[in-house]
Enzyme design. Sequence first.
Site, PDB file in Angstrom:
ATOM      1  N   ASP A 128       5.298  -4.838   6.080  1.00 55.59           N
ATOM      2  CA  ASP A 128       5.568  -6.256   6.395  1.00 55.59           C
ATOM      3  C   ASP A 128       5.819  -7.153   5.186  1.00 55.59           C
ATOM      4  OD1 ASP A 128       5.316  -6.056   9.004  1.00 55.59           O
ATOM      5  OD2 ASP A 128       3.484  -7.253   9.206  1.00 55.59           O
ATOM      6  N   GLU A 185     -15.719   9.968  21.061  1.00 55.92           N
ATOM      7  CA  GLU A 185     -16.297   9.464  22.310  1.00 55.92           C
ATOM      8  C   GLU A 185     -15.851   8.027  22.572  1.00 55.92           C
ATOM      9  OE1 GLU A 185     -17.806  11.827  20.544  1.00 55.92           O
ATOM     10  OE2 GLU A 185     -17.767  13.151  22.288  1.00 55.92           O
ATOM     11  N   THR A 222       4.261   2.894   5.404  1.00 57.31           N
ATOM     12  CA  THR A 222       2.862   2.451   5.445  1.00 57.31           C
ATOM     13  C   THR A 222       2.103   3.381   6.384  1.00 57.31           C
ATOM     14  OG1 THR A 222       1.347   0.791   6.373  1.00 57.31           O
ATOM     15  CG2 THR A 222       3.596   0.659   7.133  1.00 57.31           C
ATOM     16  N   ARG A 243      -4.812   7.525   2.309  1.00 56.18           N
ATOM     17  CA  ARG A 243      -3.479   7.204   1.795  1.00 56.18           C
ATOM     18  C   ARG A 243      -2.921   8.299   0.873  1.00 56.18           C
ATOM     19  NH1 ARG A 243      -3.836   1.071   0.894  1.00 56.18           N
ATOM     20  NH2 ARG A 243      -3.336   1.490  -1.280  1.00 56.18           N
ATOM     21  N   ARG A 278      -6.285  -2.740   9.197  1.00 57.26           N
ATOM     22  CA  ARG A 278      -6.859  -4.092   9.247  1.00 57.26           C
ATOM     23  C   ARG A 278      -6.412  -4.827  10.495  1.00 57.26           C
ATOM     24  NH1 ARG A 278      -6.273  -5.581   3.131  1.00 57.26           N
ATOM     25  NH2 ARG A 278      -4.123  -5.118   3.651  1.00 57.26           N
ATOM     26  N   ASP A 296      -0.148   2.547   8.288  1.00 52.03           N
ATOM     27  CA  ASP A 296      -0.652   1.796   9.452  1.00 52.03           C
ATOM     28  C   ASP A 296       0.190   1.923  10.718  1.00 52.03           C
ATOM     29  OD1 ASP A 296      -2.668   0.907   7.832  1.00 52.03           O
ATOM     30  OD2 ASP A 296      -1.787  -1.067   7.469  1.00 52.03           O
ATOM     31  N   ARG A 322       1.208  -5.233  -5.212  1.00 50.44           N
ATOM     32  CA  ARG A 322       1.427  -6.412  -4.366  1.00 50.44           C
ATOM     33  C   ARG A 322       1.566  -7.575  -5.341  1.00 50.44           C
ATOM     34  NH1 ARG A 322      -2.862  -3.717  -0.924  1.00 50.44           N
ATOM     35  NH2 ARG A 322      -1.761  -3.060   0.944  1.00 50.44           N
ATOM     36  N   GLY A 331       0.843  -1.210   0.000  1.00 50.48           N
ATOM     37  CA  GLY A 331       0.000   0.000   0.000  1.00 50.48           C
ATOM     38  C   GLY A 331       0.868   1.246   0.000  1.00 50.48           C
ATOM     39  N   ASP A 358       2.363  -0.059  11.759  1.00 46.39           N
ATOM     40  CA  ASP A 358       2.337  -1.366  12.435  1.00 46.39           C
ATOM     41  C   ASP A 358       3.656  -2.128  12.283  1.00 46.39           C
ATOM     42  OD1 ASP A 358       2.068  -1.708   9.724  1.00 46.39           O
ATOM     43  OD2 ASP A 358       0.581  -3.302   9.859  1.00 46.39           O
TER      44      ASP A 358
HETATM   45  O1  F6P Z   1      -1.557  -1.397   4.706  1.00 41.04           O
HETATM   46  C1  F6P Z   1      -2.054  -0.187   4.285  1.00 41.04           C
HETATM   47  C2  F6P Z   1      -3.538  -0.241   4.047  1.00 41.04           C
HETATM   48  O2  F6P Z   1      -3.924   1.046   3.661  1.00 41.04           O
HETATM   49  C3  F6P Z   1      -4.383  -0.754   5.197  1.00 41.04           C
HETATM   50  O3  F6P Z   1      -4.631   0.174   6.204  1.00 41.04           O
HETATM   51  C4  F6P Z   1      -5.639  -1.185   4.471  1.00 41.04           C
HETATM   52  O4  F6P Z   1      -6.320  -2.141   5.216  1.00 41.04           O
HETATM   53  C5  F6P Z   1      -5.097  -1.740   3.187  1.00 41.04           C
HETATM   54  O5  F6P Z   1      -3.838  -1.126   2.976  1.00 41.04           O
HETATM   55  C6  F6P Z   1      -5.979  -1.530   1.986  1.00 41.04           C
HETATM   56  O6  F6P Z   1      -5.394  -2.149   0.904  1.00 41.04           O
HETATM   57  P1  F6P Z   1      -5.856  -1.961  -0.626  1.00 41.04           P
HETATM   58  O7  F6P Z   1      -5.319  -0.652  -1.089  1.00 41.04           O
HETATM   59  O8  F6P Z   1      -5.222  -3.107  -1.332  1.00 41.04           O
HETATM   60  O9  F6P Z   1      -7.336  -1.965  -0.640  1.00 41.04           O
END
Ligand code: F6P
Length: 328
Positions: free
Chosen positions: A107, A192, A130, A261, A176, A132, A76, A15, A134
């Site tokens: 990752d 909230e 990324t 993004r 995710r 995320d 990907r 991503g 993460d």
């Molecule tokens: O890993 C980055 C991310 O934006 C995640 O937050 C999200 O779940 C995923 O990629 C969405 O992927 P795609 O662009 O393949 O729909």
Amino acid sequence: MGKKIEKIGVMTSGGDAPGMNAAIRAVVRSCSYYRIECVGIYRGYQGLIEGDFVRLGPRSVSNIISKGGTLLKSARSKEFRTKEGREKAYKNLKNEKIDALVLIGGDGTFTGGMVFNSEYDFPCIGIPGTIDNDIFGTNFTIGYDTALNTVVGVIDKIRDTASSHNRLFFVEVMGRDAGFIALNAGVGAGAEEILIPEEDMGLERLLECLKRTKRSGKSSSIVVVAEGDKIGKNVFELANYVEENLPEYEVRVSVLGHMQRGGAPSCFDRVLATRLGVKAVELLLDGKTNVMVGLINNSVETTELEKAVKGHHEISGDLLRVSDMMAI
Ligand code: F6P
């Protein structure tokens, strides 16, 4: 001692994230600074397999520091998961006389690099890109800060209309497997409630919290929900469930999606990307491989790719506590 590095390949994979361009620019210009060549690889591992390369010099990356997305495109690649795919990639690298790779992604990108390195002993350095956040081995990934600011800006706008109509909004944000965006943007926007993959709040507790919120005199409410929240319902099912059980609420849903993004990277992401890009090239020139560069306590540090992939970047328990306190 490995082979002298004279040509470095750079790619973005997985991503995309704002700041990837700033990282590419830093890699290209560092190569130029150290008088070695740089080649861009389009569409991540897929472009590597197809030999989709471009020579990059310092002027090829002019004025991209401020641009979202990635000049090199991203993908990907399923084919790179196969031995045959990786063999094609290796042949292309040899033909192009590329000695090492800088891999910008998350990752999946690093896993690909590790496998490739173990099969072909090919020098690879990872840069975490990324939204995320993460990835283990860095306090911040490239793109995360920008995404947070985008999400907070949008939730502020949703709050305006939520408040005018006395409504409850469920706002779904990306993540995710990780709740960094939800938790931090949620706190930043005064949500909230915040539902994240790392913690199962449970439907009953959610209803209780929302009842309490209503009793406390709040006119509008925002519940931020990470894509992968643990409660086990998607955001629309969740909204229906709450509306059925708490008829006093008028509920709406907003799914932010891929807008998170895009956009110009924040200054933080540009500086982070620049520091990490420079370090990645310097590490390769020092003969290092199979590590990721990251920012830990404002210092650029390295972590084994394997650890970066297997380790878990924990969300802040204290921030969860603080967020609960603010929902009073
Ligand atoms: O890993 C980055 C991310 O934006 C995640 O937050 C999200 O779940 C995923 O990629 C969405 O992927 P795609 O662009 O393949 O729909």
